[in-house]
Design a protein around this motif. Structure first.
Motif, short mmCIF file in Angstrom:
data_model
loop_
_atom_site.label_atom_id
_atom_site.label_comp_id
_atom_site.label_asym_id
_atom_site.label_seq_id
_atom_site.Cartn_x
_atom_site.Cartn_y
_atom_site.Cartn_z
N SER A 271 64.94 23.72 25.92
CA SER A 271 63.98 24.77 25.56
C SER A 271 62.62 24.15 25.23
N TYR A 272 62.64 22.98 24.59
CA TYR A 272 61.37 22.32 24.24
C TYR A 272 60.57 21.99 25.50
N ASN A 273 61.21 21.35 26.45
CA ASN A 273 60.50 20.95 27.66
C ASN A 273 60.07 22.15 28.50
N MET A 274 60.89 23.21 28.48
CA MET A 274 60.54 24.38 29.27
C MET A 274 59.34 25.09 28.68
N LEU A 275 59.32 25.24 27.36
CA LEU A 275 58.17 25.88 26.71
C LEU A 275 56.91 25.05 26.90
N ASP A 276 57.04 23.74 26.82
CA ASP A 276 55.90 22.86 27.04
C ASP A 276 55.35 23.03 28.45
N HIS A 277 56.25 23.17 29.41
CA HIS A 277 55.84 23.34 30.81
C HIS A 277 55.14 24.69 31.00
N ILE A 278 55.71 25.75 30.42
CA ILE A 278 55.11 27.08 30.56
C ILE A 278 53.74 27.12 29.91
N ALA A 279 53.62 26.47 28.75
CA ALA A 279 52.32 26.43 28.06
C ALA A 279 51.28 25.73 28.93
N SER A 280 51.70 24.69 29.61
CA SER A 280 50.79 23.98 30.51
C SER A 280 50.35 24.88 31.66
N LEU A 281 51.31 25.63 32.21
CA LEU A 281 50.98 26.56 33.30
C LEU A 281 50.03 27.66 32.84
N LYS A 282 50.08 28.01 31.55
CA LYS A 282 49.21 29.05 31.01
C LYS A 282 47.84 28.50 30.60
N GLY A 283 47.59 27.23 30.92
CA GLY A 283 46.25 26.70 30.71
C GLY A 283 46.04 25.92 29.44
N ILE A 284 47.11 25.67 28.68
CA ILE A 284 46.98 24.88 27.45
C ILE A 284 47.14 23.42 27.84
N SER A 285 46.04 22.77 28.14
CA SER A 285 46.08 21.42 28.72
C SER A 285 46.17 20.30 27.69
N ASN A 286 45.73 20.56 26.46
CA ASN A 286 45.76 19.53 25.43
C ASN A 286 47.20 19.29 24.96
N LYS A 287 47.68 18.07 25.11
CA LYS A 287 49.07 17.76 24.80
C LYS A 287 49.40 18.00 23.33
N GLY A 288 48.49 17.60 22.45
CA GLY A 288 48.71 17.80 21.03
C GLY A 288 48.78 19.27 20.66
N GLU A 289 47.90 20.07 21.27
CA GLU A 289 47.90 21.50 21.02
C GLU A 289 49.20 22.14 21.50
N ARG A 290 49.69 21.70 22.68
CA ARG A 290 50.95 22.23 23.21
C ARG A 290 52.11 21.86 22.28
N LYS A 291 52.11 20.62 21.79
CA LYS A 291 53.19 20.16 20.92
C LYS A 291 53.26 21.02 19.66
N GLU A 292 52.11 21.30 19.08
CA GLU A 292 52.04 22.13 17.87
C GLU A 292 52.49 23.56 18.16
N LEU A 293 52.05 24.10 19.31
CA LEU A 293 52.41 25.47 19.68
C LEU A 293 53.91 25.60 19.92
N VAL A 294 54.47 24.66 20.69
CA VAL A 294 55.89 24.73 21.02
C VAL A 294 56.74 24.62 19.75
N ALA A 295 56.37 23.74 18.85
CA ALA A 295 57.11 23.59 17.59
C ALA A 295 57.05 24.88 16.79
N SER A 296 55.88 25.51 16.75
CA SER A 296 55.72 26.77 16.01
C SER A 296 56.59 27.87 16.60
N LEU A 297 56.62 27.97 17.93
CA LEU A 297 57.41 29.02 18.58
C LEU A 297 58.90 28.80 18.40
#
Length: 295
Positions: free
Chosen positions: A92-118
Protein backbone atom coordinates in the motif's frame (compact mmCIF):
# COMPACT_ATOMS: atom_id res chain seq x y z
CA UNK A 1 -18.57 25.27 -2.00
CA UNK A 2 -21.54 23.78 -3.85
CA UNK A 3 -22.10 21.23 -6.58
CA UNK A 4 -25.00 22.16 -8.86
CA UNK A 5 -26.49 19.54 -11.17
CA UNK A 6 -29.21 20.65 -13.56
CA UNK A 7 -31.31 18.58 -15.97
CA UNK A 8 -28.63 15.93 -16.39
CA UNK A 9 -29.65 13.15 -18.80
CA UNK A 10 -27.93 10.06 -20.18
CA UNK A 11 -29.14 7.32 -22.53
CA UNK A 12 -26.85 4.40 -23.38
CA UNK A 13 -26.45 2.87 -26.81
CA UNK A 14 -28.62 -0.08 -25.81
CA UNK A 15 -31.54 2.26 -25.22
CA UNK A 16 -31.40 2.34 -21.41
CA UNK A 17 -32.39 5.83 -20.22
CA UNK A 18 -30.18 5.89 -17.13
CA UNK A 19 -30.55 9.57 -16.12
CA UNK A 20 -33.70 11.57 -16.76
CA UNK A 21 -33.24 15.26 -16.02
CA UNK A 22 -31.44 14.95 -12.67
CA UNK A 23 -31.38 18.25 -10.77
CA UNK A 24 -29.63 18.55 -7.40
CA UNK A 25 -27.81 21.17 -5.33
CA UNK A 26 -25.19 19.50 -3.11
CA UNK A 27 -23.53 21.58 -0.36
CA UNK A 28 -20.29 20.91 1.50
CA UNK A 29 -20.52 17.89 3.78
CA UNK A 30 -21.89 14.37 3.46
CA UNK A 31 -24.60 13.94 0.83
CA UNK A 32 -26.41 10.63 0.47
CA UNK A 33 -27.66 9.27 -2.83
CA UNK A 34 -30.05 6.43 -2.08
CA UNK A 35 -31.67 4.07 -4.54
CA UNK A 36 -32.12 0.43 -5.55
CA UNK A 37 -29.79 -1.37 -7.90
CA UNK A 38 -30.29 -0.08 -11.43
CA UNK A 39 -31.71 3.25 -10.25
CA UNK A 40 -29.05 5.33 -12.03
CA UNK A 41 -26.77 6.03 -9.07
CA UNK A 42 -23.61 4.66 -10.66
CA UNK A 43 -24.43 6.39 -13.96
CA UNK A 44 -24.63 9.71 -12.15
CA UNK A 45 -21.41 9.03 -10.21
CA UNK A 46 -19.51 8.04 -13.36
CA UNK A 47 -20.71 11.20 -15.10
CA UNK A 48 -19.60 13.42 -12.21
CA UNK A 49 -16.28 11.55 -12.07
CA UNK A 50 -15.67 12.50 -15.76
CA UNK A 51 -15.71 8.83 -16.84
CA UNK A 52 -18.61 9.25 -19.23
CA UNK A 53 -20.29 12.10 -21.08
CA UNK A 54 -23.85 13.23 -20.37
CA UNK A 55 -26.23 13.73 -23.29
CA UNK A 56 -27.56 16.99 -21.91
CA UNK A 57 -27.70 19.15 -18.80
CA UNK A 58 -24.99 20.74 -16.68
CA UNK A 59 -22.89 20.12 -13.56
CA UNK A 60 -20.75 22.79 -11.92
CA UNK A 61 -18.58 22.88 -8.81
CA UNK A 62 -18.62 26.56 -7.93
CA UNK A 63 -17.25 28.09 -11.18
CA UNK A 64 -15.81 24.84 -12.58
CA UNK A 65 -17.75 23.14 -15.39
CA UNK A 66 -17.52 19.43 -14.61
CA UNK A 67 -18.75 18.29 -18.01
CA UNK A 68 -16.35 20.45 -20.03
CA UNK A 69 -13.25 21.04 -17.90
CA UNK A 70 -12.50 17.37 -17.21
CA UNK A 71 -8.76 17.77 -16.77
CA UNK A 72 -9.27 20.46 -14.12
CA UNK A 73 -11.98 18.43 -12.40
CA UNK A 74 -9.69 15.42 -12.07
CA UNK A 75 -7.17 17.55 -10.17
CA UNK A 76 -9.67 18.18 -7.38
CA UNK A 77 -11.60 14.88 -7.54
CA UNK A 78 -11.34 11.83 -5.32
CA UNK A 79 -13.22 8.77 -6.57
CA UNK A 80 -13.83 5.36 -5.01
CA UNK A 81 -15.89 3.24 -7.42
CA UNK A 82 -18.02 0.30 -6.33
CA UNK A 83 -15.40 -2.11 -7.66
CA UNK A 84 -11.74 -1.28 -8.16
CA UNK A 85 -8.67 -3.37 -8.80
CA UNK A 86 -5.38 -3.36 -6.95
CA UNK A 87 -1.92 -4.63 -7.83
CA UNK A 88 -1.85 -7.66 -5.49
CA UNK A 89 1.95 -7.87 -5.11
CA UNK A 90 2.52 -4.16 -4.43
CA UNK A 91 2.47 -2.72 -0.91
CA UNK A 92 0.00 0.00 0.00
CA UNK A 93 2.89 2.37 0.76
CA UNK A 94 4.51 1.95 -2.65
CA UNK A 95 1.18 2.11 -4.46
CA UNK A 96 0.14 5.35 -2.78
CA UNK A 97 3.57 6.82 -3.46
CA UNK A 98 3.20 5.90 -7.13
CA UNK A 99 -0.31 7.37 -7.40
CA UNK A 100 0.84 10.57 -5.71
CA UNK A 101 3.61 10.84 -8.27
CA UNK A 102 1.12 10.37 -11.10
CA UNK A 103 -1.01 13.16 -9.60
CA UNK A 104 1.90 15.58 -9.92
CA UNK A 105 3.44 15.47 -6.45
CA UNK A 106 7.04 15.30 -7.63
CA UNK A 107 8.88 16.16 -4.40
CA UNK A 108 9.91 12.89 -2.76
CA UNK A 109 9.85 14.31 0.76
CA UNK A 110 6.39 15.78 0.24
CA UNK A 111 5.11 12.44 -1.09
CA UNK A 112 6.61 10.59 1.89
CA UNK A 113 4.85 12.90 4.34
CA UNK A 114 1.55 12.68 2.42
CA UNK A 115 1.59 8.88 2.16
CA UNK A 116 2.36 8.50 5.87
CA UNK A 117 -0.49 10.85 6.74
CA UNK A 118 -2.98 8.97 4.55
CA UNK A 119 -1.95 5.57 5.88
CA UNK A 120 -2.38 6.78 9.44
CA UNK A 121 -5.71 8.43 8.65
CA UNK A 122 -7.05 5.18 7.18
CA UNK A 123 -5.52 3.02 9.93
CA UNK A 124 -3.24 1.17 7.50
CA UNK A 125 0.16 2.32 8.76
CA UNK A 126 0.94 -0.93 10.57
CA UNK A 127 0.34 -2.94 7.36
CA UNK A 128 1.89 -0.43 4.97
CA UNK A 129 4.54 -2.89 3.76
CA UNK A 130 2.16 -5.80 3.19
CA UNK A 131 1.05 -6.53 -0.36
CA UNK A 132 -2.44 -5.34 -1.29
CA UNK A 133 -3.39 -8.86 -2.29
CA UNK A 134 -3.29 -9.91 1.38
CA UNK A 135 -5.70 -7.16 2.51
CA UNK A 136 -9.22 -7.90 3.74
CA UNK A 137 -12.21 -6.31 2.02
CA UNK A 138 -12.37 -3.54 4.60
CA UNK A 139 -8.66 -2.83 4.35
CA UNK A 140 -8.93 -2.56 0.58
CA UNK A 141 -11.82 -0.11 0.96
CA UNK A 142 -9.75 2.01 3.33
CA UNK A 143 -6.89 1.90 0.84
CA UNK A 144 -9.39 3.04 -1.80
CA UNK A 145 -10.27 6.05 0.33
CA UNK A 146 -6.57 6.79 0.92
CA UNK A 147 -5.89 6.96 -2.82
CA UNK A 148 -9.03 9.06 -3.32
CA UNK A 149 -7.71 11.63 -0.83
CA UNK A 150 -4.44 12.25 -2.67
CA UNK A 151 -4.24 15.83 -3.91
CA UNK A 152 -6.56 17.37 -1.29
CA UNK A 153 -9.75 16.86 -3.36
CA UNK A 154 -12.69 19.26 -3.14
CA UNK A 155 -15.18 16.64 -4.36
CA UNK A 156 -15.11 13.00 -3.23
CA UNK A 157 -17.41 10.37 -4.72
CA UNK A 158 -17.82 6.96 -3.08
CA UNK A 159 -20.04 4.35 -4.73
CA UNK A 160 -21.43 1.55 -2.50
CA UNK A 161 -18.39 1.77 -0.18
CA UNK A 162 -19.63 -0.52 2.62
CA UNK A 163 -20.95 -3.41 0.52
CA UNK A 164 -19.46 -6.64 1.85
CA UNK A 165 -17.84 -5.12 4.94
CA UNK A 166 -18.25 -6.68 8.38
CA UNK A 167 -19.86 -4.49 11.10
CA UNK A 168 -16.54 -3.41 12.63
CA UNK A 169 -15.03 -2.41 9.27
CA UNK A 170 -18.25 -0.66 8.31
CA UNK A 171 -18.19 1.38 11.50
CA UNK A 172 -14.55 2.40 10.96
CA UNK A 173 -15.35 3.36 7.39
CA UNK A 174 -18.30 5.48 8.54
CA UNK A 175 -16.11 7.37 11.01
CA UNK A 176 -13.54 8.04 8.31
CA UNK A 177 -16.15 9.35 5.86
CA UNK A 178 -17.61 11.67 8.50
CA UNK A 179 -14.16 13.10 9.23
CA UNK A 180 -13.50 13.69 5.53
CA UNK A 181 -16.92 15.30 5.04
CA UNK A 182 -16.11 18.12 7.44
CA UNK A 183 -13.98 19.92 4.85
CA UNK A 184 -15.20 18.82 1.44
CA UNK A 185 -18.19 17.58 -0.54
CA UNK A 186 -18.61 13.83 -0.15
CA UNK A 187 -21.25 12.05 -2.22
CA UNK A 188 -22.14 8.68 -0.74
CA UNK A 189 -24.00 6.51 -3.24
CA UNK A 190 -25.62 3.43 -1.70
CA UNK A 191 -28.72 1.27 -1.43
CA UNK A 192 -28.20 0.86 2.34
CA UNK A 193 -30.68 3.15 4.09
CA UNK A 194 -28.93 2.95 7.45
CA UNK A 195 -25.71 4.36 6.00
CA UNK A 196 -27.54 7.48 4.80
CA UNK A 197 -29.45 7.86 8.05
CA UNK A 198 -26.29 7.64 10.15
CA UNK A 199 -23.96 9.78 8.04
CA UNK A 200 -25.71 12.35 5.88
CA UNK A 201 -27.26 15.74 6.60
CA UNK A 202 -28.68 15.97 3.09
CA UNK A 203 -29.84 13.30 0.68
CA UNK A 204 -31.79 12.36 -2.41
CA UNK A 205 -33.63 9.22 -3.44
CA UNK A 206 -33.24 8.21 -7.08
CA UNK A 207 -35.35 5.62 -8.89
CA UNK A 208 -35.47 4.68 -12.58
CA UNK A 209 -33.14 7.56 -13.41
CA UNK A 210 -35.18 10.27 -11.66
CA UNK A 211 -34.97 12.09 -8.33
CA UNK A 212 -38.13 11.12 -6.45
CA UNK A 213 -37.31 12.83 -3.12
CA UNK A 214 -34.62 15.09 -1.70
CA UNK A 215 -33.94 17.01 1.48
CA UNK A 216 -32.87 16.53 5.10
CA UNK A 217 -33.44 12.93 6.28
CA UNK A 218 -35.38 13.92 9.41
CA UNK A 219 -37.64 16.24 7.43
CA UNK A 220 -38.33 13.56 4.84
CA UNK A 221 -39.28 11.19 7.66
CA UNK A 222 -41.74 13.76 8.99
CA UNK A 223 -43.59 13.46 5.67
CA UNK A 224 -44.72 9.90 6.50
CA UNK A 225 -45.09 10.36 10.25
CA UNK A 226 -48.41 8.95 11.44
CA UNK A 227 -49.03 7.24 8.09
CA UNK A 228 -47.16 3.96 8.55
CA UNK A 229 -49.09 0.93 9.85
CA UNK A 230 -47.84 -2.57 10.51
CA UNK A 231 -49.29 -6.05 10.89
CA UNK A 232 -48.06 -9.66 10.96
CA UNK A 233 -49.81 -11.84 8.39
CA UNK A 234 -49.54 -15.28 6.83
CA UNK A 235 -47.44 -15.41 3.68
CA UNK A 236 -50.38 -16.48 1.49
CA UNK A 237 -52.32 -13.38 2.59
CA UNK A 238 -49.80 -10.95 1.12
CA UNK A 239 -51.32 -10.78 -2.37
CA UNK A 240 -54.69 -9.84 -0.85
CA UNK A 241 -53.22 -6.99 1.18
CA UNK A 242 -51.24 -5.73 -1.81
CA UNK A 243 -54.45 -5.55 -3.79
CA UNK A 244 -56.35 -3.51 -1.22
CA UNK A 245 -53.60 -1.43 0.44
CA UNK A 246 -50.33 0.35 -0.38
CA UNK A 247 -47.91 -2.19 1.05
CA UNK A 248 -44.49 -0.54 0.95
CA UNK A 249 -42.33 -3.24 2.54
CA UNK A 250 -42.34 -6.74 3.99
CA UNK A 251 -40.00 -8.73 6.20
CA UNK A 252 -40.08 -12.05 8.04
CA UNK A 253 -40.29 -12.21 11.82
CA UNK A 254 -40.83 -15.38 13.86
CA UNK A 255 -42.20 -17.20 10.84
CA UNK A 256 -44.71 -14.47 10.03
CA UNK A 257 -44.66 -11.91 7.23
CA UNK A 258 -44.69 -8.40 8.70
CA UNK A 259 -46.02 -5.73 6.36
CA UNK A 260 -45.71 -1.94 6.44
CA UNK A 261 -48.59 -0.06 4.87
CA UNK A 262 -48.72 3.62 3.90
CA UNK A 263 -52.14 5.09 4.65
CA UNK A 264 -53.50 8.38 5.98
CA UNK A 265 -55.88 6.39 8.19
CA UNK A 266 -55.62 3.13 10.12
CA UNK A 267 -56.57 0.39 7.61
CA UNK A 268 -58.48 -1.61 10.24
CA UNK A 269 -58.36 -2.47 13.94
CA UNK A 270 -55.83 -5.26 13.40
CA UNK A 271 -53.08 -2.82 12.36
CA UNK A 272 -50.75 -1.00 14.72
CA UNK A 273 -49.12 2.40 14.26
CA UNK A 274 -45.41 2.28 13.48
CA UNK A 275 -42.88 5.02 14.24
CA UNK A 276 -41.76 5.98 10.74
CA UNK A 277 -38.09 5.98 9.83
CA UNK A 278 -36.03 6.76 6.74
CA UNK A 279 -36.44 3.20 5.46
CA UNK A 280 -40.20 3.76 5.31
CA UNK A 281 -39.65 6.97 3.33
CA UNK A 282 -37.39 5.07 0.95
CA UNK A 283 -39.80 2.20 0.37
CA UNK A 284 -42.78 4.55 0.07
CA UNK A 285 -41.07 6.57 -2.65
CA UNK A 286 -39.68 3.54 -4.51
CA UNK A 287 -42.91 1.53 -4.50
CA UNK A 288 -44.92 4.58 -5.55
CA UNK A 289 -42.56 5.21 -8.47
CA UNK A 290 -42.48 1.55 -9.48
CA UNK A 291 -46.25 1.25 -9.33
CA UNK A 292 -46.76 4.37 -11.43
CA UNK A 293 -44.68 2.85 -14.24
CA UNK A 294 -46.93 -0.21 -14.28
CA UNK A 295 -50.16 1.75 -14.68
Amino acid sequence: MELKIKNLSKTYSNGVHALKGITLNIPQGMFGLLGPNGAGKSSLMRTLATLQQADSGSATLDDLDILKDKAEVRKILGYLPQEFGVYPKVSSYNMLDHIASLKGISNKGERKELVASLLNKTNLWDVRNKSLGTYSGGMKQRFGIAQALIGDPKLIIVDEPTAGLDPAERNRFHNLLCEIGENTIVILSTHIVEDISNLCNNMAIICLGEVVAKGIPNELTEGVKGRIWTKAIEKDELAHYKTDLQVISTHLKAGKTVIHVLSDNKPDASFEAFAANLEDVYFAEITSRMNSTLV
